[in-house]
Write a protein that holds these residues in place. Structure first.
Motif, PDB file in Angstrom:
ATOM      1  N   LEU A  72      43.278  45.731  23.890  1.00 12.69           N
ATOM      2  CA  LEU A  72      42.460  46.236  24.986  1.00 12.69           C
ATOM      3  C   LEU A  72      43.089  47.527  25.502  1.00 12.69           C
ATOM      4  CD1 LEU A  72      40.044  45.169  26.850  1.00 12.69           C
ATOM      5  CD2 LEU A  72      41.831  44.652  28.488  1.00 12.69           C
ATOM      6  N   ARG A  75      43.558  49.668  31.506  1.00 12.85           N
ATOM      7  CA  ARG A  75      42.626  50.242  32.470  1.00 12.85           C
ATOM      8  C   ARG A  75      43.307  50.388  33.827  1.00 12.85           C
ATOM      9  NH1 ARG A  75      39.799  48.160  28.494  1.00 12.85           N
ATOM     10  NH2 ARG A  75      37.541  48.159  28.348  1.00 12.85           N
ATOM     11  N   ASP A  77      42.332  49.596  36.667  1.00  9.23           N
ATOM     12  CA  ASP A  77      42.161  48.387  37.501  1.00  9.23           C
ATOM     13  C   ASP A  77      43.375  47.471  37.413  1.00  9.23           C
ATOM     14  OD1 ASP A  77      39.527  49.327  37.649  1.00  9.23           O
ATOM     15  OD2 ASP A  77      38.894  48.054  35.976  1.00  9.23           O
ATOM     16  N   PRO A 164      43.463  38.090  31.188  1.00  8.65           N
ATOM     17  CA  PRO A 164      42.821  37.395  30.071  1.00  8.65           C
ATOM     18  C   PRO A 164      41.439  37.987  29.793  1.00  8.65           C
ATOM     19  CG  PRO A 164      42.474  36.151  32.073  1.00  8.65           C
ATOM     20  CD  PRO A 164      43.311  37.351  32.454  1.00  8.65           C
ATOM     21  N   PRO A 165      40.843  37.636  28.649  1.00 10.20           N
ATOM     22  CA  PRO A 165      39.439  38.004  28.459  1.00 10.20           C
ATOM     23  C   PRO A 165      38.611  37.257  29.496  1.00 10.20           C
ATOM     24  CG  PRO A 165      40.152  36.473  26.750  1.00 10.20           C
ATOM     25  CD  PRO A 165      41.369  36.843  27.543  1.00 10.20           C
ATOM     26  N   TYR A 166      37.743  37.961  30.230  1.00  7.40           N
ATOM     27  CA  TYR A 166      36.983  37.260  31.275  1.00  7.40           C
ATOM     28  C   TYR A 166      35.514  37.642  31.360  1.00  7.40           C
ATOM     29  CZ  TYR A 166      38.430  41.471  34.007  1.00  7.40           C
ATOM     30  OH  TYR A 166      38.681  42.742  34.450  1.00  7.40           O
ATOM     31  N   ILE A 167      35.056  38.477  30.453  1.00  4.67           N
ATOM     32  CA  ILE A 167      33.646  38.875  30.497  1.00  4.67           C
ATOM     33  C   ILE A 167      32.789  37.726  29.945  1.00  4.67           C
ATOM     34  CG2 ILE A 167      31.994  40.544  29.556  1.00  4.67           C
ATOM     35  CD1 ILE A 167      34.246  42.609  29.655  1.00  4.67           C
ATOM     36  N   ALA A 187      39.804  40.201  23.202  1.00  6.66           N
ATOM     37  CA  ALA A 187      40.509  40.601  24.427  1.00  6.66           C
ATOM     38  C   ALA A 187      39.556  40.740  25.602  1.00  6.66           C
ATOM     39  CB  ALA A 187      41.238  41.924  24.201  1.00  6.66           C
ATOM     40  N   LEU A 188      38.258  40.717  25.329  1.00  8.80           N
ATOM     41  CA  LEU A 188      37.283  40.994  26.381  1.00  8.80           C
ATOM     42  C   LEU A 188      36.525  39.769  26.857  1.00  8.80           C
ATOM     43  CD1 LEU A 188      36.042  44.284  24.796  1.00  8.80           C
ATOM     44  CD2 LEU A 188      36.849  44.109  27.158  1.00  8.80           C
ATOM     45  N   GLU A 218      44.353  38.810  36.473  1.00 10.30           N
ATOM     46  CA  GLU A 218      43.256  39.734  36.739  1.00 10.30           C
ATOM     47  C   GLU A 218      41.938  38.989  36.582  1.00 10.30           C
ATOM     48  OE1 GLU A 218      43.431  43.736  35.168  1.00 10.30           O
ATOM     49  OE2 GLU A 218      41.250  43.726  34.806  1.00 10.30           O
ATOM     50  N   ARG A 250      40.005  41.764  42.360  1.00 15.19           N
ATOM     51  CA  ARG A 250      40.585  42.154  41.059  1.00 15.19           C
ATOM     52  C   ARG A 250      41.697  41.237  40.571  1.00 15.19           C
ATOM     53  NH1 ARG A 250      38.351  44.222  37.154  1.00 15.19           N
ATOM     54  NH2 ARG A 250      37.400  45.723  38.551  1.00 15.19           N
TER      55      ARG A 250
HETATM   56  N1  GLN Z   1      38.012  45.185  32.874  1.00 18.02           N
HETATM   57  C1  GLN Z   1      37.623  45.087  31.501  1.00 18.02           C
HETATM   58  C2  GLN Z   1      36.225  45.632  31.323  1.00 18.02           C
HETATM   59  O1  GLN Z   1      35.384  45.403  32.185  1.00 18.02           O
HETATM   60  C3  GLN Z   1      37.700  43.680  31.000  1.00 18.02           C
HETATM   61  C4  GLN Z   1      39.086  43.279  30.771  1.00 18.02           C
HETATM   62  C5  GLN Z   1      39.210  41.847  30.426  1.00 18.02           C
HETATM   63  O2  GLN Z   1      38.286  41.157  30.005  1.00 18.02           O
HETATM   64  N2  GLN Z   1      40.360  41.375  30.640  1.00 18.02           N
HETATM   65  O3  GLN Z   1      35.960  46.312  30.363  1.00 18.02           O
END
Ligand code: GLN
Length: 258
Positions: A72, A75, A77, A164-167, A187-188, A218, A250
């Motif tokens: 990833l 970012r 954030d 972690p991946p959180y989307i 990773a997303l 995060e 965040r």
């Molecule tokens: N902040 C990232 C994005 O929106 C996502 C990062 C994540 O899933 N850890 O692209």
């Protein structure tokens, strides 16, 4: 602007790249630095390949991190999490899903007496992380482990961090082509409602924390309530949400259950 630059701006504009003038200026500087043809770099950027991949690195906190399609992209954030970590006392830190290592190595570099462990399920990501640790000069204070969350982790740490991946599965499908095509899906998004990594961390992290230790994770801007609820349900103390510079939820901080 001379002709090659003007041609490059038109090319990026037509490809739908925002702010093509600035992009071309950066790509032109990069072409000189790397001894490459501007047109070749512009052709890559026109496919929406991220600037960071073309450059090979991205700035995060105090360092330039090597990046490629195996990790990833760091970012801004996530600097909120680094700042939160540096406000806590700790000697040892565990970073789950370390990717480029941007969180772990930023923290270790700021605290010369600390040591850390970074895990990732991806061996390719760990290769990038190792390179970053060497470059930043923290390799002698860190260990990298290929692990699915806690599976291969041993010992206790004062602080556990993770981006972690959180989307959600649904939101992942809508992501911008730059992210979608060039950054690792793993990773997303964890799939589903995006919350599973938090369920794993809230259920297991206490076994790897010292008694007054903290977890910092995060989260997505709209996950504050759900993730706090997940930690509270597992008995975590002092659960709090920390906003980023834009005022959006965040980071969740939680203290080890008693
Ligand atoms: N902040 C990232 C994005 O929106 C996502 C990062 C994540 O899933 N850890 O692209």
């Amino acid at each position: 602007m001379s002709d090659p630059l003007a041609t490059a701006v038109v090319r990026l504009h037509e490809a739908g790249i925002p702010d093509p003038h600035t992009e071309v200026r950066r790509l032109d500087a990069l072409a000189r630095e790397q001894g490459k043809e501007l047109a070749d770099l512009v052709a890559r950027r026109a496919t929406h390949e991220p600037f960071s991949h073309i450059a090979g690195h991205r700035a995060f906190w105090n360092h330039e991190f090597f990046v490629n399609a195996d990790v990833l992209d760091p970012r801004p954030d996530t600097e909120t999490l680094v700042e939160a970590a540096l406000s806590l006392p700790f000697d040892t830190v565990l970073d789950l899903g370390t990717g480029s290592g941007c969180i772990l190595f930023s923290i270790l570099a700021e605290r010369p007496s600390t040591t850390g462990t970074g895990t990732d399920i991806s061996a390719d990501a760990l290769t990038v992380a190792q390179r970053n640790a060497d470059h930043i000069g923290v390799a002698d204070r860190m260990t990298l482990i290929k692990s699915d969350w806690f599976a291969e982790v041993e010992g206790h740490f004062d602080l556990i961090t993770s981006n972690p991946p959180y989307i959600t599965e649904a939101a992942y499908a809508e992501l911008h082509p730059t992210v979608h095509r060039f950054e690792p899906r793993i990773a997303l998004t964890p799939g589903g409602d995006g919350l599973n990594p938090y369920r794993v961390i809230a259920a297991q992290a206490a076994d790897y924390l010292t008694s007054e230790g903290y977890v910092l994770v995060e989260i997505g801007f709209d996950q504050g309530d759900s993730v706090q609820a997940i930690f509270r349900a597992q008995g975590w103390r002092d659960v709090a949400c920390i906003p980023d510079l834009n005022g959006k939820d965040r980071v969740i901080r939680a203290k080890a259950p008693q």
